[in-house]
Design a protein around this motif. Structure first.
Motif, PDB file in Angstrom:
ATOM      1  N   LEU A 246      63.091  20.627   0.545  1.00 11.78           N
ATOM      2  CA  LEU A 246      63.451  21.433  -0.664  1.00 11.78           C
ATOM      3  C   LEU A 246      62.112  22.946  -0.989  1.00 11.78           C
ATOM      4  O   LEU A 246      61.549  23.146  -1.674  1.00 11.78           O
ATOM      5  CB  LEU A 246      62.834  20.230  -2.160  1.00 11.78           C
ATOM      6  CG  LEU A 246      63.280  18.911  -1.535  1.00 11.78           C
ATOM      7  CD1 LEU A 246      62.776  18.289  -3.128  1.00 11.78           C
ATOM      8  CD2 LEU A 246      64.620  18.966  -2.365  1.00 11.78           C
ATOM      9  N   GLY A 247      61.496  22.643   0.186  1.00 15.17           N
ATOM     10  CA  GLY A 247      60.548  23.828   0.732  1.00 15.17           C
ATOM     11  C   GLY A 247      58.965  23.086   0.263  1.00 15.17           C
ATOM     12  O   GLY A 247      58.934  21.895  -0.251  1.00 15.17           O
ATOM     13  N   GLU A 248      58.724  23.916  -0.153  1.00 13.68           N
ATOM     14  CA  GLU A 248      56.696  24.317  -0.336  1.00 13.68           C
ATOM     15  C   GLU A 248      56.910  23.222  -1.729  1.00 13.68           C
ATOM     16  O   GLU A 248      57.442  24.584  -3.189  1.00 13.68           O
ATOM     17  CB  GLU A 248      56.166  25.166  -0.656  1.00 13.68           C
ATOM     18  CG  GLU A 248      56.028  25.633   1.370  1.00 13.68           C
ATOM     19  CD  GLU A 248      55.662  26.880   1.350  1.00 13.68           C
ATOM     20  OE1 GLU A 248      54.250  27.098   0.119  1.00 13.68           O
ATOM     21  OE2 GLU A 248      55.471  27.992   2.276  1.00 13.68           O
ATOM     22  N   ARG A 249      56.417  22.836  -2.418  1.00 17.92           N
ATOM     23  CA  ARG A 249      56.187  22.028  -3.294  1.00 17.92           C
ATOM     24  C   ARG A 249      54.183  21.671  -3.742  1.00 17.92           C
ATOM     25  O   ARG A 249      53.834  21.020  -2.388  1.00 17.92           O
ATOM     26  CB  ARG A 249      56.783  20.537  -4.046  1.00 17.92           C
ATOM     27  CG  ARG A 249      58.440  21.004  -3.957  1.00 17.92           C
ATOM     28  CD  ARG A 249      59.224  19.358  -3.959  1.00 17.92           C
ATOM     29  NE  ARG A 249      59.404  19.661  -5.024  1.00 17.92           N
ATOM     30  CZ  ARG A 249      60.468  19.393  -6.529  1.00 17.92           C
ATOM     31  NH1 ARG A 249      60.992  20.509  -5.896  1.00 17.92           N
ATOM     32  NH2 ARG A 249      60.106  19.119  -7.390  1.00 17.92           N
ATOM     33  N   SER A 250      53.654  21.262  -5.076  1.00 14.56           N
ATOM     34  CA  SER A 250      52.363  20.647  -4.501  1.00 14.56           C
ATOM     35  C   SER A 250      52.008  19.105  -3.888  1.00 14.56           C
ATOM     36  O   SER A 250      53.125  19.185  -3.652  1.00 14.56           O
ATOM     37  CB  SER A 250      51.990  20.397  -5.917  1.00 14.56           C
ATOM     38  OG  SER A 250      52.912  19.837  -6.832  1.00 14.56           O
ATOM     39  N   TYR A 251      50.927  19.044  -3.399  1.00 12.70           N
ATOM     40  CA  TYR A 251      50.581  17.720  -3.001  1.00 12.70           C
ATOM     41  C   TYR A 251      50.994  16.596  -3.595  1.00 12.70           C
ATOM     42  O   TYR A 251      51.446  15.340  -3.299  1.00 12.70           O
ATOM     43  CB  TYR A 251      49.204  17.514  -2.791  1.00 12.70           C
ATOM     44  CG  TYR A 251      48.684  16.105  -1.548  1.00 12.70           C
ATOM     45  CD1 TYR A 251      48.689  16.628  -0.861  1.00 12.70           C
ATOM     46  CD2 TYR A 251      48.662  14.708  -2.196  1.00 12.70           C
ATOM     47  CE1 TYR A 251      48.731  15.466   0.282  1.00 12.70           C
ATOM     48  CE2 TYR A 251      48.548  14.127  -1.867  1.00 12.70           C
ATOM     49  CZ  TYR A 251      48.053  14.199  -0.602  1.00 12.70           C
ATOM     50  OH  TYR A 251      47.913  12.963   0.534  1.00 12.70           O
TER      51      TYR A 251
ATOM     52  N   GLU B 192      49.332  29.828   5.228  1.00 14.52           N
ATOM     53  CA  GLU B 192      48.637  28.825   5.675  1.00 14.52           C
ATOM     54  C   GLU B 192      49.322  27.776   4.562  1.00 14.52           C
ATOM     55  O   GLU B 192      49.212  26.828   5.153  1.00 14.52           O
ATOM     56  CB  GLU B 192      47.060  29.289   5.117  1.00 14.52           C
ATOM     57  CG  GLU B 192      46.393  30.166   6.117  1.00 14.52           C
ATOM     58  CD  GLU B 192      46.663  31.614   6.310  1.00 14.52           C
ATOM     59  OE1 GLU B 192      47.662  32.229   4.638  1.00 14.52           O
ATOM     60  OE2 GLU B 192      46.617  32.555   6.966  1.00 14.52           O
ATOM     61  N   ALA B 193      50.069  28.140   3.564  1.00 14.73           N
ATOM     62  CA  ALA B 193      50.777  27.482   2.669  1.00 14.73           C
ATOM     63  C   ALA B 193      51.500  26.461   3.374  1.00 14.73           C
ATOM     64  O   ALA B 193      51.722  25.258   3.160  1.00 14.73           O
ATOM     65  CB  ALA B 193      51.183  28.159   1.323  1.00 14.73           C
ATOM     66  N   ARG B 194      52.556  26.890   3.879  1.00 21.70           N
ATOM     67  CA  ARG B 194      53.575  26.680   4.737  1.00 21.70           C
ATOM     68  C   ARG B 194      52.692  25.869   6.078  1.00 21.70           C
ATOM     69  O   ARG B 194      53.252  24.074   6.068  1.00 21.70           O
ATOM     70  CB  ARG B 194      54.095  27.557   5.518  1.00 21.70           C
ATOM     71  CG  ARG B 194      55.227  27.223   6.388  1.00 21.70           C
ATOM     72  CD  ARG B 194      57.105  26.312   5.548  1.00 21.70           C
ATOM     73  NE  ARG B 194      56.907  26.666   4.724  1.00 21.70           N
ATOM     74  CZ  ARG B 194      58.166  26.831   4.284  1.00 21.70           C
ATOM     75  NH1 ARG B 194      59.311  26.814   5.401  1.00 21.70           N
ATOM     76  NH2 ARG B 194      58.435  27.784   3.487  1.00 21.70           N
ATOM     77  N   ARG B 195      51.905  25.649   6.242  1.00 26.09           N
ATOM     78  CA  ARG B 195      51.188  25.297   7.875  1.00 26.09           C
ATOM     79  C   ARG B 195      50.832  23.416   6.905  1.00 26.09           C
ATOM     80  O   ARG B 195      51.072  22.235   6.726  1.00 26.09           O
ATOM     81  CB  ARG B 195      50.186  25.415   8.187  1.00 26.09           C
ATOM     82  CG  ARG B 195      51.112  26.729   9.522  1.00 26.09           C
ATOM     83  CD  ARG B 195      50.182  27.833   9.893  1.00 26.09           C
ATOM     84  NE  ARG B 195      49.408  26.971  11.227  1.00 26.09           N
ATOM     85  CZ  ARG B 195      49.801  27.030  12.165  1.00 26.09           C
ATOM     86  NH1 ARG B 195      51.346  27.149  12.104  1.00 26.09           N
ATOM     87  NH2 ARG B 195      49.412  26.625  13.199  1.00 26.09           N
ATOM     88  N   LYS B 196      50.138  23.692   5.154  1.00 30.46           N
ATOM     89  CA  LYS B 196      49.240  22.657   4.701  1.00 30.46           C
ATOM     90  C   LYS B 196      50.684  22.057   4.149  1.00 30.46           C
ATOM     91  O   LYS B 196      49.844  21.195   4.698  1.00 30.46           O
ATOM     92  CB  LYS B 196      48.509  23.926   4.046  1.00 30.46           C
ATOM     93  CG  LYS B 196      47.581  23.411   2.461  1.00 30.46           C
ATOM     94  CD  LYS B 196      46.502  22.902   3.222  1.00 30.46           C
ATOM     95  CE  LYS B 196      45.233  22.065   2.789  1.00 30.46           C
ATOM     96  NZ  LYS B 196      45.219  20.168   3.068  1.00 30.46           N
TER      97      LYS B 196
END
Ligand code: SF4
Length: 347
Positions: free
Chosen positions: A131-136, A173-177
């Motif tokens: 689903l791609g990037e989402r919050s923790y 950075e967001a992707r790696r995180k």
């Protein structure tokens, strides 16, 4: 889960392997031996449900990027997604992959109800999200609801390269995180990258391999970069078929335990690509379960295969292909095999 068993080879060796087209057979033989020792002749199948081709992002290589006005957009309803998962279960799939663009319509509440319903119908099925990037917090909620795995390719581990492939409103950075967040929460995580994406060098691929060794993902998906005619990269050439096969072998040698798909993009660039990917060391296939009415619209790249066949036809076709390649499809969840450091064996 303890994986901790990637194999180390120095940069010089990796560079030689990545760059030398004459090494395919030698590397495939090594990779196939490792794969047979750990996973035997088993091939795990994942039923892929492409539930939405709406995406807020604009990755320069992707045919369903938000700015592309030339495709028909669609969303599957909750009921359609659940019915497709039921169909997949009846066809023998024990992993369902829910994949879509970053489409804000699907809130956490919606995904939680989809995941709980699918798990309620089929407690023995694994659910993989893409689903791609989402919050923790979002990742955590979906994990608690019953999701098991998450696919999120890093695409490149070179920061400059990242911003050649993605606009500045996306974050390296967001992707790696996000990948490390997913791992911390407990998902079996899948990373990966395109082979031959615009501006990629062999040194960048080595960086990717090093990043994956740090991440130790359960799954690693690579496929050749394939051009899509409505993207800013329309004039770039496709990635190399042979290099992709070679990299599958290198991944198997470096990550003996990993679940490595032989991708649809590999089958698109060459009619025997998926079989050859298995022979090179892959052990997973991800056939399409999406309703045929929407498949053509999930146009990540040009000439994508299997957009016309019904799910049952796909399954039957793959059985034959896999058998002819010398392997066997199994109806199982196909979780990653973990490595026990004390016994030095895979569990
Ligand atoms: S690659 Fe994924 S995030 Fe990027 S535009 Fe395509 S669907 Fe959206």
């Amino acid at each position: 889960m303890e994986l901790k068993n990637t194999k180390y080879y120095d940069d010089q060796t990796l560079k030689r392997w990545i760059g030398d087209d004459s090494l395919n057979d030698e590397l495939a033989t090594r990779a196939n031996k490792i794969r047979r020792e750990i996973y035997g002749d088993k091939v795990y199948v994942r039923g892929l449900i492409e539930f939405s081709n709406i995406c807020k992002n604009n990755c320069y290589y992707c045919g369903i990027r938000g700015a592309n006005k030339n495709i028909a957009r669609y969303r599957l309803s909750t009921e359609e997604i659940i019915a497709t998962a039921d169909l997949g279960y009846d066809l023998g799939y024990r992993t369902i992959v829910l994949q879509g663009g970053e489409d804000a319509y699907y809130t956490d509440d919606i995904f939680v109800s989809i995941i709980e319903e699918i798990k309620g119908h089929h407690p023995d099925i694994a659910i993989t999200l893409s689903l791609g990037e989402r919050s923790y917090e979002s990742y955590k909620r979906l994990y608690i609801a019953g999701a098991d795995r998450y696919l999120l390719r890093e695409e490149t581990s070179d920061k400059d390269h990242y911003y050649k492939l993605h606009p500045r409103d996306m974050s390296f950075e967001a992707r790696r995180k996000a990948l490390f967040n997913l791992k911390e929460i407990g998902y079996q995580v899948g990373g990966g990258f395109m082979v031959g994406s615009p501006y990629q060098t062999d040194d960048m691929i080595i960086k990717d391999l090093r990043f994956l060794q740090e991440l130790e993902p359960a799954m690693i998906g690579i496929g050749p970069y394939l051009t899509q005619h409505d993207t800013p990269f329309r004039d770039f050439s496709n990635g190399s078929y042979r290099k992709t096969l070679r990299l599958i072998s290198i991944l198997r040698i470096l990550f003996p335990y990993a679940l490595i798909p032989s991708t649809t993009s590999l089958g698109t660039i060459d009619p025997r690509g998926r079989e050859e990917g298995l022979k090179a060391g892959a052990n997973v296939l991800m056939p399409n379960l999406s309703p045929t009415s929407v498949r053509e619209s999930y146009a990540l790249y040009d000439n994508k295969i299997c957009t016309g066949e019904e799910a049952a036809e796909c399954r039957a076709c793959l059985e034959v292909r896999v058998k002819n390649a010398g392997f066997r499809i199994v109806s199982a969840r196909g979780d990653v095999i973990s490595y026990n450091k004390e016994t030095r064996r895979y569990n």
